[in-house]
Design an enzyme around this catalytic site. Sequence first.
Site, short mmCIF file in Angstrom:
data_model
loop_
_atom_site.label_atom_id
_atom_site.label_comp_id
_atom_site.label_asym_id
_atom_site.label_seq_id
_atom_site.Cartn_x
_atom_site.Cartn_y
_atom_site.Cartn_z
N TYR A 30 26.16 66.08 41.02
CA TYR A 30 26.42 67.49 41.33
C TYR A 30 25.11 68.26 41.52
O TYR A 30 24.61 68.89 40.58
CB TYR A 30 27.22 68.14 40.19
CG TYR A 30 28.55 67.49 39.91
CD1 TYR A 30 29.56 67.47 40.88
CD2 TYR A 30 28.82 66.91 38.68
CE1 TYR A 30 30.79 66.87 40.63
CE2 TYR A 30 30.06 66.31 38.42
CZ TYR A 30 31.03 66.30 39.40
OH TYR A 30 32.24 65.72 39.14
N TRP A 34 27.36 75.24 40.24
CA TRP A 34 28.82 75.36 40.11
C TRP A 34 29.13 76.58 39.28
O TRP A 34 28.48 76.83 38.25
CB TRP A 34 29.40 74.11 39.45
CG TRP A 34 29.98 73.11 40.41
CD1 TRP A 34 31.29 72.91 40.69
CD2 TRP A 34 29.26 72.17 41.23
NE1 TRP A 34 31.43 71.91 41.62
CE2 TRP A 34 30.21 71.44 41.98
CE3 TRP A 34 27.91 71.88 41.43
CZ2 TRP A 34 29.87 70.45 42.88
CZ3 TRP A 34 27.56 70.89 42.32
CH2 TRP A 34 28.53 70.19 43.04
N ASN A 35 30.15 77.30 39.71
CA ASN A 35 30.48 78.61 39.15
C ASN A 35 30.77 78.57 37.65
O ASN A 35 30.02 79.15 36.84
CB ASN A 35 31.67 79.12 39.98
CG ASN A 35 32.22 80.45 39.56
OD1 ASN A 35 32.16 80.81 38.41
ND2 ASN A 35 32.79 81.18 40.51
N TRP A 36 31.86 77.91 37.24
CA TRP A 36 32.19 78.01 35.80
C TRP A 36 31.22 77.20 34.97
O TRP A 36 30.96 77.54 33.82
CB TRP A 36 33.66 77.75 35.52
CG TRP A 36 34.24 76.37 35.55
CD1 TRP A 36 33.89 75.35 36.38
CD2 TRP A 36 35.32 75.87 34.72
NE1 TRP A 36 34.69 74.26 36.13
CE2 TRP A 36 35.56 74.53 35.13
CE3 TRP A 36 36.10 76.39 33.70
CZ2 TRP A 36 36.55 73.74 34.54
CZ3 TRP A 36 37.08 75.61 33.12
CH2 TRP A 36 37.30 74.30 33.53
N ASP A 37 30.60 76.16 35.56
CA ASP A 37 29.55 75.44 34.82
C ASP A 37 28.45 76.41 34.41
O ASP A 37 27.98 76.40 33.27
CB ASP A 37 28.91 74.34 35.68
CG ASP A 37 29.86 73.19 35.98
OD1 ASP A 37 30.88 73.44 36.65
OD2 ASP A 37 29.58 72.05 35.57
N TYR A 82 25.91 64.79 48.22
CA TYR A 82 27.19 65.38 47.81
C TYR A 82 28.09 65.58 49.02
O TYR A 82 27.64 65.97 50.10
CB TYR A 82 26.97 66.73 47.11
CG TYR A 82 28.27 67.32 46.61
CD1 TYR A 82 28.81 66.90 45.40
CD2 TYR A 82 28.97 68.26 47.36
CE1 TYR A 82 30.03 67.40 44.96
CE2 TYR A 82 30.18 68.77 46.93
CZ TYR A 82 30.70 68.34 45.72
OH TYR A 82 31.90 68.83 45.28
N GLY A 160 39.10 73.96 38.49
CA GLY A 160 38.11 73.23 37.69
C GLY A 160 38.68 71.98 37.06
O GLY A 160 37.95 71.13 36.59
N ASP A 162 40.25 69.27 38.31
CA ASP A 162 40.50 68.76 39.65
C ASP A 162 41.65 67.75 39.78
O ASP A 162 42.39 67.79 40.73
CB ASP A 162 39.24 68.07 40.18
CG ASP A 162 38.03 68.98 40.18
OD1 ASP A 162 38.08 70.06 39.57
OD2 ASP A 162 37.02 68.61 40.79
N TRP A 347 40.29 64.30 34.15
CA TRP A 347 41.30 65.33 33.89
C TRP A 347 42.71 64.77 33.66
O TRP A 347 43.67 65.52 33.62
CB TRP A 347 41.36 66.40 35.01
CG TRP A 347 40.08 67.16 35.11
CD1 TRP A 347 39.12 67.04 36.08
CD2 TRP A 347 39.58 68.14 34.18
NE1 TRP A 347 38.06 67.88 35.81
CE2 TRP A 347 38.32 68.57 34.65
CE3 TRP A 347 40.08 68.70 32.99
CZ2 TRP A 347 37.54 69.51 34.00
CZ3 TRP A 347 39.30 69.65 32.33
CH2 TRP A 347 38.06 70.04 32.84
N GLU A 390 29.54 63.85 30.66
CA GLU A 390 30.40 64.83 31.34
C GLU A 390 31.72 65.00 30.57
O GLU A 390 32.22 66.10 30.41
CB GLU A 390 30.69 64.34 32.76
CG GLU A 390 31.52 65.28 33.60
CD GLU A 390 31.69 64.80 35.04
OE1 GLU A 390 31.26 63.67 35.36
OE2 GLU A 390 32.23 65.57 35.85
#
Length: 434
Positions: A30, A34-37, A82, A160, A162, A347, A390
């Site tokens: 990555y 990344w936004n929420w990260d 990526y 998020g 995924d 997830w 992760e």
Amino acid sequence: MSDDDLDRRAIEILRGNDRGGYTVPTHGLYPFQWNWDSAFVALGLAVFDQARAWQELETLASAQWPDGMFPHIVFHVEDEGYFPGPEQWGTNATPPTSGYSNPPVLASSVRRLVSLGGAASHERARSLFPKMLRWHRWLHARRDPQGLGVLAVAHPWESGRDNLPDWDASLASIDTSRVGEYRRRDTSHVDSAMRPKKRDYDAYMALVAYGRECGWEPEAMARGPFLVADVGMTLIGLRADRDLLWLAHALGEGAAVAEIESWIDGAEQGLERLWNADVQAYCNLDLRTGARGGGVSSAAFLACGARAGAPHHAALLAHFERIGAHARYCVPSYDPAHPDFDALRYWRGPVWAVVNFQVAGELAAGGYAEQAKRVRSDTRELIRNAGFFEYFCPLTGRGAGGGEFSWTAAMWLAWASPNAPPELAAPTPGEHPG
Ligand code: GLC
């Protein structure tokens, strides 16, 4: 490693993943922001460098779209490693970005940084306030177009979470015949047994093509092939609205109060729509077909701190006990007793430190201190035994996915470490400051 050594190692990871003003989730897999990260990473940064923590959030905010949307990936640099990159997204944004948003964790992180204090915190929070307000307004208008009081996602990536089994039925009906050939990059960084399958990826790419072809125009997105009300987005959004309200009072932004309160009231009324009586949990709801997700995901426990969830807290805590007896480590992203549970696949079973942080915060806010303590001590053990992965297997504690992961390091520093400052993890105070 001692806890002090782990603190040092976590700081090294965050410094190593710092690309100058923003932090990548991990090198290789990555390579962008990344936004929420970033919202979680800021909490870890705040433990050793508050100015840098604010900068993380300000850099994220600099990619806000003119209509208020905060995109889920910001491509500050080019990187061939990526996929899908800026050409596939075709958003024409500057800097280049993806076309979907992400759970709005930002306001909650800003509230926590303000609670931590620091000379410039009010000033920096005040300059972010109008941007956060516009983003929340965008989410309530564009991802709740019917005003149901629940927030939907137009792509699983927006949530998020995924590869959650709850998306499967909605993805199955997506036409992938025009997707064509493409080369994934994720499976060259990480074992493909832990990543989404090809059919899922084809559906993800078909949705990206739909967004690109309609120019990411929000009304067309809401009419698109995928619109699913998400438990995580809705409950993270409710917490974020409460934190934004707290900030409005703390920063003297009185003009915003009534609007934020109306979002909170709407969510408190809408939440019940996500209750699945058969499963006895909050589950995602496909707004196009009316179909509900059929299993207990980790996000359901985010309702334990919501007043509106109170009638169902006992049922949720019963799931928590049952799942916690089955899995050595809480909180699995999906119920280990469900046939779709997959301990190491993305997830569909693994434990994420950032979800645990939020679930523990909500359990504490609801008064469920013992359960909150279990979630924190399980997270601490996972990181002590496996390192800063992760995510983790809920049955064995094995670390998986990417290594040297920023948000895991941040959650250690801000919460799981015995040395973490309590202000960073505290739930929204009941009363706004005078
Ligand atoms: C994966 C996760 C997502 C996260 C991103 C970067 O795509 O599913 O939640 O934001 O990695 O860490």
